[in-house]
Design an enzyme around this catalytic site. Structure first.
Site, mmCIF file in Angstrom:
data_model
loop_
_atom_site.group_PDB
_atom_site.id
_atom_site.type_symbol
_atom_site.label_atom_id
_atom_site.label_comp_id
_atom_site.label_asym_id
_atom_site.label_seq_id
_atom_site.Cartn_x
_atom_site.Cartn_y
_atom_site.Cartn_z
ATOM 1 N NE ARG A 92 -3.236 0.252 3.124
ATOM 2 C CZ ARG A 92 -2.711 0.377 4.311
ATOM 3 N NH1 ARG A 92 -2.187 1.594 4.584
ATOM 4 N NH2 ARG A 92 -2.819 -0.611 5.155
ATOM 5 C CE1 TYR A 117 -13.632 12.385 -16.964
ATOM 6 C CE2 TYR A 117 -12.674 12.485 -14.516
ATOM 7 C CZ TYR A 117 -13.091 11.698 -15.629
ATOM 8 O OH TYR A 117 -13.529 10.446 -15.665
ATOM 9 C CE LYS A 146 -9.664 8.139 -18.872
ATOM 10 N NZ LYS A 146 -9.899 9.630 -18.291
ATOM 11 C CG ASP A 204 -6.643 16.309 -15.588
ATOM 12 O OD1 ASP A 204 -6.187 15.803 -16.281
ATOM 13 O OD2 ASP A 204 -7.725 15.965 -14.802
HETATM 14 C C1 LIG Z 1 -10.524 10.068 -17.214
HETATM 15 C C2 LIG Z 1 -10.114 11.524 -16.646
HETATM 16 C C3 LIG Z 1 -9.801 11.495 -15.220
HETATM 17 C C4 LIG Z 1 -10.020 10.272 -14.264
HETATM 18 O O1 LIG Z 1 -9.121 9.290 -14.341
HETATM 19 P P1 LIG Z 1 -9.883 7.900 -14.038
HETATM 20 O O2 LIG Z 1 -8.573 6.970 -14.296
HETATM 21 O O3 LIG Z 1 -10.814 7.380 -14.712
HETATM 22 O O4 LIG Z 1 -9.994 7.911 -12.518
HETATM 23 C C5 LIG Z 1 -9.350 12.631 -14.789
HETATM 24 N N1 LIG Z 1 -9.205 13.841 -15.720
HETATM 25 C C6 LIG Z 1 -9.536 13.572 -16.784
HETATM 26 C C7 LIG Z 1 -9.263 14.911 -17.715
HETATM 27 C C8 LIG Z 1 -9.909 12.353 -17.414
HETATM 28 O O5 LIG Z 1 -10.202 12.301 -18.799
#
Ligand SMILES: *Cc1c(COP(=O)(O)O)cnc(C)c1O
Length: 396
Positions: free
Chosen positions: A62, A114, A211, A186
């Site tokens: 963890r 988001y 992503k 982000d």
């Molecule tokens: C998908 C996404 C997230 C969250 O990510 P997860 O891995 O799905 O928790 C945060 N910010 C943006 C811009 C995203 O596209």
């Protein structure tokens, strides 16, 4: 400024002459764990615990695992960061950052945010007294809000989801630092290859590795990069104290994906540009957003801070809701699904998917109408993708 000039002209995004390029670091950094066996790839450390007193300083997964450390070293190297901390998802990474705030602290956030970040702010952290206000950071007047309100954090995405608004990271970082605050970017939509927020002055660069970084739609993860020991301590603390750690398997898969990040992102951008150019000339299209179209109003800014246009294209059609849904059903390579950034093309209908919980009037005022469609353009043959779009449009 010299870093930006290089950023623009050098395909390898280098800041230090003579240092290995991006694509080389993506493949060769951080693989020390295989030294004794000669294995080309790092082993998968499926262990919850470690013998006390081991040289790596591991004690319990963890709070750290060789697979996490491996991935953290690679991502830190890609983003020119001193530190990177990995989490179980992008949302876990966001949770880690916001959990370092206390009751009464203010976050000044971009309004085109988001959906899950918005939900965390509104439905979770507000309960604990964290205040959040939303502004349009593409409007210069909003920058003054940073000086006036002196928030603990300024929170932006660039490009934003789903409207692909490009925000001037360097300028916002400047205002943020003058107010004594920290800027969180982000970076998910751009990816570490396309944009490196710390070089533009951000304090934290956060990504959902689910992503583009992992890139194959087969695992979840998140990461936060910084150059601050204080932030790093907070993030490492959050990883173990809140149980936000990823699994060794997911970090191993993400690392495997990152090895091809550079060629994938070039291919995503090339295909997205082809898709955007085709759609722009189609009579059923009202508007196309792709920051690297020369005609895009934000083209110059996008060129200043992004390596290429990444792989997302957002389009507003001249369709009713029924026609839009018919079009989505007719597509064959673009699969209707949430998420983005994988090798396969996906399509998303924000009004009925990611933004379904937002009242129609609010959605429309944000520019997210019933005929808005977001394409995550994959790395298939671009002619096939354009033909798929043409066929589906012909049938509506
Ligand atoms: C998908 C996404 C997230 C969250 O990510 P997860 O891995 O799905 O928790 C945060 N910010 C943006 C811009 C995203 O596209």
């Amino acid at each position: 400024m010299s870093t930006l000039a290089l950023h623009q002209n050098d395909d390898e995004l280098e800041t230090t002459p003579g240092a290995p390029g991006f694509a080389t670091r993506a493949i060769h950094s951080g693989n020390k764990y295989a030294e004794e066996t000669g294995a080309i790839n790092a082993p998968l450390y499926l262990t919850s615990t470690f013998r006390q007193g081991n040289p790596g300083g591991f004690d319990y997964t963890r709070s750290g695992n060789p697979n996490f450390r491996n991935l953290e070293e690679v991502i830190a190297s890609l983003e020119h960061a001193q530190y990177a901390t990995v989490f179980s998802s992008g949302v876990a990474a966001i949770t880690a950052v916001v959990s370092s705030l206390k009751s009464g602290d203010l976050v000044l956030a971009e309004e085109n945010l988001y959906g899950c970040t918005f939900r965390l702010f509104e439905q979770v952290f507000k309960k604990f007294g964290v205040e959040v206000e939303y502004v349009d950071f593409s409007d210069p007047i909003s920058l003054r809000q940073i000086s006036l309100r002196k928030p603990e954090l300024v929170w932006i995405e660039s490009p934003t989801n789903p409207l692909l608004k490009v925000l001037d990271i360097e300028r916002i970082a400047d205002w943020t630092h003058r107010a004594g605050s920290s800027l969180v970017v982000d970076n998910t939509f751009a990816s570490s290859f396309v944009q490196q927020p710390l070089l533009l002055g951000a304090d934290l660069s956060l990504s959902s590795t689910t992503k583009y970084l992992s890139g194959h739609s087969d695992c979840l993860g998140g990461v936060v990069c910084s150059n601050s020991t204080i932030w790093n301590e907070r993030l490492v603390f959050a990883q173990k104290a809140l149980g936000l750690n990823p699994s060794p398997m997911d970090t191993w898969l993400t690392l495997r994906g990152i090895k091809t990040l550079a060629p994938r992102m070039r291919s995503h951008a090339e295909n997205a540009h082809a898709v955007a150019s085709f759609l722009k000339s189609h009579p059923a299209v009202r508007s196309v957003r792709y920051p690297f179209l020369k005609s895009d109003p934000q083209y110059q800014l996008a060129r200043k801070q992004m390596r290429n246009g990444s792989g997302i294209v957002t389009v507003e059609f001249d369709f009713t809701l029924e026609q839009t849904q018919r079009f989505l059903r007719e597509l064959s390579y673009f699969c209707l699904a949430e998420s983005l950034g994988g090798v396969e093309s996906l399509v998303c209908h924000p009004a009925t998917m990611t933004h379904a919980s937002v009242p129609a009037a609010v959605r429309n005022s944000l520019g997210i109408g019933d005929s808005l469609v977001r394409f995550s353009v994959g790395i298939e043959h671009s002619g096939d993708l354009v033909a798929d779009l043409r066929r589906a449009l012909d049938r509506v």
